[in-house]
Write an enzyme that holds these catalytic residues in place. Sequence first.
Site, mmCIF file in Angstrom:
data_model
loop_
_atom_site.group_PDB
_atom_site.id
_atom_site.type_symbol
_atom_site.label_atom_id
_atom_site.label_comp_id
_atom_site.label_asym_id
_atom_site.label_seq_id
_atom_site.Cartn_x
_atom_site.Cartn_y
_atom_site.Cartn_z
ATOM 1 N N SER A 75 -31.209 128.516 -49.348
ATOM 2 C CA SER A 75 -30.295 127.857 -49.921
ATOM 3 C C SER A 75 -29.742 128.577 -51.113
ATOM 4 C CB SER A 75 -30.601 126.367 -50.644
ATOM 5 O OG SER A 75 -29.844 125.755 -51.182
ATOM 6 N N TYR A 86 -36.998 121.599 -55.571
ATOM 7 C CA TYR A 86 -36.353 122.040 -54.311
ATOM 8 C C TYR A 86 -36.072 123.670 -54.433
ATOM 9 C CZ TYR A 86 -32.456 122.272 -50.700
ATOM 10 O OH TYR A 86 -31.935 122.563 -49.874
#
Length: 309
Positions: free
Chosen positions: A177, A190
């Site tokens: 990501s 995350y």
Amino acid sequence: MASSLKSSKELVVFLGKSMIAFLESLIFTIIPKPRKNVAGEIVLITGAGSGLGRLLALRFARLGSVLVLWDINKEGNEETCRMVREAGATRVYAYTCDCSQRENIYRVAEQVKKEVGDVSILINNAGVVTGKNFLDCPDELIEKALDVNFKAHLWTYKSFLPAMIANEHGHLVCISSSAGLVGINKLADYCASKFAAFGFAESVFMETIVQKLKGIKTTIVCPFFIKTGMFEGCSTARPFLLPLLEPEYVADKIVDGILTDKVYLNVPKFISFVLFLKSILPVKMAVLTADYMGAFNVMDSFVGKNKKN
């Protein structure tokens, strides 16, 4: 003297190889790189029951690949299985797998080897997100993020990489990501998991190069936030610079990256510019610039839940 000559020779070889690599990259920027044929390849996708995983499965189905679908959500996975068959896939296998559990991954992986064969394209896509300030995030959700977003990559690589090496043929795909490249508000757990996934995939890629393992390809994908259920309620501060991405667009980019053996894939390319600014500007200026462009403060309207993609 001999040592000096050896060092000079090594430097010349290094510079020569670097120039060749640069020219090759330049050529393929102008001329599209040939796309490889993945018909008949066994493609395993984690998190295939919805979102990006489902879209990737549909695209590989149209390319004639054999699909192995993993998801903790049995109903969603079976729906993807049905859709993939309708898209033209003749061999599709759906397995219920909890990617937060190492032993579950190992068990299902053995089933796949016996019932389907050696996986040749492994796409680690499964992910979860919490969306809370770090001190408000329960321990169990932090552990879940690390287990699914990062540790699952360790266990799937251990399960399927040995056969790829033996066959001298395989492709490892890490869906990281932009949050695996730049720290982001309300995403400490995350970001930690995605940074780890990126570093792990890159390290294994380096191992394949140093050990001269033939036929093993790697693609590391770092997309900005995608309009899937995983990021429902998420907004970006500067949508004209970094808009939330359409899932179909990201899926197309990923498949294209895999077919052309692209190692690093930032989606959109503007992410690379943000990283460049981060590396050259003083810390305060880099933070202010990234914040202005929407790279840091994108979670203001995010509904904090433990979500999966």
